[in-house]
Design a protein around this motif. Structure first.
Motif, short mmCIF file in Angstrom:
data_model
loop_
_atom_site.label_atom_id
_atom_site.label_comp_id
_atom_site.label_asym_id
_atom_site.label_seq_id
_atom_site.Cartn_x
_atom_site.Cartn_y
_atom_site.Cartn_z
N SER A 191 28.40 -12.34 -3.66
CA SER A 191 28.04 -11.89 -2.31
C SER A 191 29.23 -11.30 -1.55
N HIS A 192 30.43 -11.65 -1.95
CA HIS A 192 31.62 -11.14 -1.27
C HIS A 192 32.67 -10.75 -2.31
N ALA A 193 33.43 -9.72 -1.96
CA ALA A 193 34.52 -9.29 -2.82
C ALA A 193 35.74 -9.00 -1.96
N LYS A 194 36.85 -9.64 -2.29
CA LYS A 194 38.12 -9.33 -1.64
C LYS A 194 38.76 -8.20 -2.43
N VAL A 195 39.04 -7.10 -1.73
CA VAL A 195 39.63 -5.94 -2.37
C VAL A 195 41.08 -5.85 -1.90
N PHE A 196 42.02 -6.03 -2.82
CA PHE A 196 43.44 -5.96 -2.49
C PHE A 196 43.93 -4.54 -2.77
N TYR A 197 44.65 -3.98 -1.81
CA TYR A 197 45.08 -2.59 -1.94
C TYR A 197 46.51 -2.44 -1.43
N THR A 198 47.15 -1.35 -1.84
CA THR A 198 48.46 -0.96 -1.32
C THR A 198 48.40 0.51 -0.94
N VAL A 199 49.34 0.91 -0.10
CA VAL A 199 49.46 2.32 0.30
C VAL A 199 50.88 2.78 0.01
N MET A 200 51.02 4.08 -0.19
CA MET A 200 52.33 4.64 -0.48
C MET A 200 53.23 4.66 0.74
N GLU A 201 52.66 4.98 1.89
CA GLU A 201 53.45 5.09 3.11
C GLU A 201 53.23 3.84 3.97
N GLU A 202 54.30 3.12 4.24
CA GLU A 202 54.21 1.86 4.99
C GLU A 202 53.67 2.09 6.40
N GLY A 203 53.97 3.23 7.02
CA GLY A 203 53.54 3.50 8.38
C GLY A 203 52.03 3.67 8.52
N LYS A 204 51.35 3.99 7.44
CA LYS A 204 49.90 4.22 7.49
C LYS A 204 49.08 3.00 7.10
N ARG A 205 49.72 1.86 7.08
CA ARG A 205 49.05 0.65 6.62
C ARG A 205 47.88 0.27 7.53
N GLU A 206 48.08 0.22 8.83
CA GLU A 206 47.02 -0.17 9.76
C GLU A 206 45.91 0.87 9.83
N ILE A 207 46.30 2.14 9.81
CA ILE A 207 45.31 3.23 9.86
C ILE A 207 44.42 3.18 8.62
N THR A 208 45.03 2.94 7.47
CA THR A 208 44.27 2.86 6.23
C THR A 208 43.33 1.66 6.25
N ILE A 225 23.69 -5.25 -10.75
CA ILE A 225 23.61 -6.67 -10.42
C ILE A 225 22.65 -6.82 -9.25
N PHE A 226 22.15 -8.02 -9.09
CA PHE A 226 21.14 -8.27 -8.07
C PHE A 226 21.69 -8.09 -6.66
N THR A 227 22.88 -8.60 -6.41
CA THR A 227 23.49 -8.54 -5.08
C THR A 227 24.75 -7.69 -5.15
N THR A 228 24.82 -6.68 -4.30
CA THR A 228 26.06 -5.91 -4.19
C THR A 228 26.95 -6.62 -3.18
N PRO A 229 28.18 -6.93 -3.56
CA PRO A 229 29.02 -7.74 -2.67
C PRO A 229 29.47 -6.99 -1.42
N GLN A 230 29.65 -7.74 -0.35
CA GLN A 230 30.28 -7.18 0.85
C GLN A 230 31.76 -7.06 0.56
N LEU A 231 32.35 -5.96 0.99
CA LEU A 231 33.76 -5.68 0.68
C LEU A 231 34.65 -6.10 1.84
N HIS A 232 35.68 -6.85 1.52
CA HIS A 232 36.67 -7.27 2.50
C HIS A 232 38.02 -6.75 2.02
N PHE A 233 38.63 -5.85 2.77
CA PHE A 233 39.87 -5.20 2.36
C PHE A 233 41.07 -6.00 2.88
N ILE A 234 41.98 -6.31 1.96
CA ILE A 234 43.18 -7.09 2.28
C ILE A 234 44.38 -6.34 1.73
#
Length: 153
Positions: free
Chosen positions: A50-67, A88-97
């Motif tokens: 039901s939930h998925a934590k998606v961990f990501y990085t960005v190339m430019e540190e200044g654009k972290r909050e905007i991304t 699958i029966f349930t598509t998870p809600q995405l939570h970006f971290i």
């Protein structure tokens, strides 16, 4: 009897597939200019999908909050895209971290290099001092041996 356990659980396989599909959707389908160079480093799915934590990085540190804002606003679009591909029966809600493990790794590596550089410099200084101290004595003994051999001849 217990069944033989496979290498990966189904939730691990689903998480890997979500990671691949999200990377593709962000690269090709997401038209938001606020999302630049994003790398999906990991996905963690709950047992009920039901939930998925998606961990990501960005190339430019200044654009972290905007991304972060852009990904959260595009979560519905990305979830819809994943739902079309995954079966699958349930598509998870995405939570970006934001994943700062790469930055921490680079920082720790830099600290280790600094310590090793200092240790190498101290060790080299100690070795050169030891070589100078040891280097004088053998040369004097060798010179004395040569002098004695010359005197005997």
């Amino acid at each position: 009897m217990a069944k033989a356990k496979k290498g990966f659980s189904r939730s691990d396989r689903i998480a890997e597939q979500i990671q691949r599909e999200l990377a593709e959707l962000i690269r090709k389908g997401l038209k938001d200019p606020r999302v630049g160079w994003v790398t999906i480093t990991a996905v963690d799915v709950t047992r009920d999908y039901s939930h998925a934590k998606v961990f990501y990085t960005v190339m430019e540190e200044g654009k972290r909050e905007i991304t972060q804002e852009a990904l959260e606003s595009a979560a519905g679009y990305l979830r819809n895209g994943i739902g079309k591909v995954l079966q699958i029966f349930t598509t998870p809600q995405l939570h970006f971290i934001y994943d700062d493990s790469i930055e921490r790794g680079v920082y720790m590596s830099r600290l280790i290099d600094e310590v090793n550089g200092t240790a190498v410099t101290v060790a080299q200084d100690a070795d050169s001092d030891a070589d100078e101290a040891e280097g004088d004595e053998p040369l004097d003994d060798a010179d004395d041996a040569d002098d004695e051999a010359g005197d005997k001849a």
